[in-house]
Scaffold this motif. Structure first.
Motif, PDB file in Angstrom:
ATOM      1  N   TYR A   1      31.936  -2.964  54.667  1.00 26.34           N
ATOM      2  CA  TYR A   1      31.328  -3.808  53.633  1.00 26.34           C
ATOM      3  C   TYR A   1      30.220  -4.700  54.184  1.00 26.34           C
ATOM      4  CZ  TYR A   1      34.765  -2.423  50.158  1.00 26.34           C
ATOM      5  OH  TYR A   1      35.517  -1.695  49.269  1.00 26.34           O
TER       6      TYR A   1
ATOM      7  N   ARG B   1      35.777 -10.629  52.470  1.00 24.94           N
ATOM      8  CA  ARG B   1      34.610  -9.758  52.301  1.00 24.94           C
ATOM      9  C   ARG B   1      34.715  -8.542  53.209  1.00 24.94           C
ATOM     10  NH1 ARG B   1      28.459 -10.987  54.340  1.00 24.94           N
ATOM     11  NH2 ARG B   1      27.529  -9.071  53.548  1.00 24.94           N
TER      12      ARG B   1
ATOM     13  N   ASP C   1      25.316  -1.803  49.687  1.00 24.78           N
ATOM     14  CA  ASP C   1      26.065  -2.249  48.520  1.00 24.78           C
ATOM     15  C   ASP C   1      27.424  -2.753  48.993  1.00 24.78           C
ATOM     16  OD1 ASP C   1      27.419  -2.677  46.182  1.00 24.78           O
ATOM     17  OD2 ASP C   1      27.341  -0.607  45.465  1.00 24.78           O
TER      18      ASP C   1
ATOM     19  N   ARG D   1      32.510  -8.054  48.267  1.00 21.36           N
ATOM     20  CA  ARG D   1      32.240  -9.256  47.481  1.00 21.36           C
ATOM     21  C   ARG D   1      31.504  -8.865  46.215  1.00 21.36           C
ATOM     22  NH1 ARG D   1      28.595 -13.613  50.407  1.00 21.36           N
ATOM     23  NH2 ARG D   1      27.117 -11.880  50.213  1.00 21.36           N
ATOM     24  N   GLU D   2      31.939  -9.424  45.103  1.00 21.94           N
ATOM     25  CA  GLU D   2      31.338  -9.090  43.822  1.00 21.94           C
ATOM     26  C   GLU D   2      29.899  -9.581  43.755  1.00 21.94           C
ATOM     27  OE1 GLU D   2      32.367  -9.570  39.033  1.00 21.94           O
ATOM     28  OE2 GLU D   2      33.702 -10.380  40.580  1.00 21.94           O
ATOM     29  N   ASP D   3      29.048  -8.811  43.061  1.00 24.83           N
ATOM     30  CA  ASP D   3      27.641  -9.194  42.929  1.00 24.83           C
ATOM     31  C   ASP D   3      27.490 -10.514  42.192  1.00 24.83           C
ATOM     32  OD1 ASP D   3      26.126  -7.320  44.290  1.00 24.83           O
ATOM     33  OD2 ASP D   3      26.146  -5.895  42.636  1.00 24.83           O
TER      34      ASP D   3
ATOM     35  N   THR E   1      29.629  -4.515  47.331  1.00 23.70           N
ATOM     36  CA  THR E   1      30.583  -4.818  46.266  1.00 23.70           C
ATOM     37  C   THR E   1      31.875  -4.034  46.484  1.00 23.70           C
ATOM     38  OG1 THR E   1      29.698  -3.043  44.869  1.00 23.70           O
ATOM     39  CG2 THR E   1      28.714  -5.230  44.623  1.00 23.70           C
TER      40      THR E   1
ATOM     41  N   ARG F   1      28.385  -0.570  42.640  1.00 21.78           N
ATOM     42  CA  ARG F   1      27.298  -1.166  41.855  1.00 21.78           C
ATOM     43  C   ARG F   1      26.597  -0.059  41.069  1.00 21.78           C
ATOM     44  NH1 ARG F   1      23.329  -3.410  45.643  1.00 21.78           N
ATOM     45  NH2 ARG F   1      24.742  -5.181  45.873  1.00 21.78           N
TER      46      ARG F   1
END
Length: 365
Positions: free
Chosen positions: A37, A82, A42, A87-89, A44, A49
């Motif tokens: 990650y 993370r 990306d 981690r969410e956008d 997320t 995404r």
């Protein structure tokens, strides 16, 4: 004595270039799995995404995006969280073809499809506009999709990196389950012989006669579809090879003088098996473990391709092939070939390591 044997084995293994190649690839895969990650463009959860407007783009595609902060608030995510789950956008990604700045707003040409755009004006949410990231401001970035995007507009490279975790996890869980069952049953059959050997070998032959894929299907349907279910299903079908090998090795070792001496000293059967028999038959087990690791990766990819393995949106190399195989006969085959090459490389690495261990441990084929 054990240390000298280990050093001798390692020296023989180092002289095998194929085994060293396999070790390097496996170490790189472990490194990528740990930092997936962080390394992935990306980051997320599940690299999921979706930007459907840019779905099916070829490798090397560059796209400008307008990043607008999402309205809801986000909790602070620790580095460990993370690292483990992404981690969410914080932003909404809007693909654009061009943009123009005025005194009070940003005018963009939103990309809809090839040759189709829509003009939209966004007022500045701060006193100035600049390229880059900044909370509370409209931002323009350019992102390169080095391996292209799938039909949902997700970055293939990111999902490939995160998908390493699935392949390594299924191999590890499968090896642990198959070794646990195979070593237990094989050692009991080889050590006690007689009716114990007959009963266990009958059970082994029954499992051996069932096609592996069919047995995996049956167990998967019983346990249900999911991440851990497919791992357990594959592990429960791959212990037979281990049991047969362990049985054959124990049959020969149990007649050795040190085992007879242990019996004469009155040691219990469990102690003799664990302390004196198994340590001397683990060479072939290490070889078959590497082979099972490679086989598990292939089986998991096949199950995911057929839709009974890892379920979306979790990235699996087999699932990625399923989602993008239509592109093979069209204009963009790399979307499906990239995860196929990844599977081939990782399986090759474990097979070459297994061959190197066989030669280094001097295991007879």
């Amino acid at each position: 004595m054990a240390t000298a044997t280990t050093r001798s084995t390692w020296r023989r293994l180092k002289r095998n270039k194929g085994a060293l190649f396999g070790i390097v690839i496996i170490i790189l895969a472990l490194f990528v799995a740990l930092l997936a990650y962080v390394l992935a463009p990306d980051g997320t959860p599940n690299a999921n995404r979706m930007i459907v407007e840019i779905g099916g783009q070829k490798p090397g595609h560059k796209q400008q995006f307008l990043l607008l902060p999402k309205e809801r608030s986000f909790e602070k995510v620790s580095f460990f969280t993370r690292l483990m789950s992404g981690r969410e956008d914080r932003y909404q990604y809007i693909p654009i073809s061009s943009y123009t700045k005025t005194k009070d707003s940003l005018i963009i040409q939103q990309f809809i499809d090839e040759g189709i755009t829509e003009r939209i004006a966004y007022p500045y949410s701060a006193t100035s506009f600049h390229d880059g990231y900044s909370n509370g401001m409209v931002n323009i970035i350019t992102q390169t999709f080095y391996l292209g995007t799938d039909k949902y507009g997700r970055d293939i490279l990111s999902r490939l990196l995160v998908g390493v975790r699935v392949s390594l996890s299924v191999g590890l869980v499968t090896v642990l389950i198959s070794l646990s069952i195979g070593v237990l049953l094989g050692s009991l059959a080889g050590y006690f012989r007689g009716w114990v050997d007959d009963a266990i070998m009958w059970f082994i032959n029954v499992i051996w006669s069932i096609p592996t894929l069919l047995l995996v299907f049956a167990i998967t349907l019983m346990l249900g579809k999911g991440f851990w279910q497919v791992f357990i299903a594959i592990g429960l079908t791959m212990w037979v090879n281990v049991a047969r090998i362990i049985r054959g090795q124990v049959l020969s070792v149990r007649e050795m003088e040190y085992v007879e001496a242990a019996r004469a000293l009155g040691f219990s059967h469990p102690r003799i098996i664990v302390r004196h028999v198994l340590p001397n038959v683990m060479g072939p087990v290490m070889v078959v473990a590497a082979s099972n690791f490679a086989s598990a990766i292939v089986i998991e990819a096949g199950l995911s391709f057929l839709g009974v393995g890892v379920q979306p949106p979790q990235p699996s190399w087999g699932l990625m092939i399923k989602e993008n195989y239509n592109f093979i006969i069209t204009h963009n085959p790399m979307l499906a070939l990239a995860p196929g090459f990844a599977i081939m490389l990782l399986v090759l690495a474990f097979n070459m390591l297994g061959n190197g261990l066989r030669d280094a441990l001097q295991v007879k084929a």
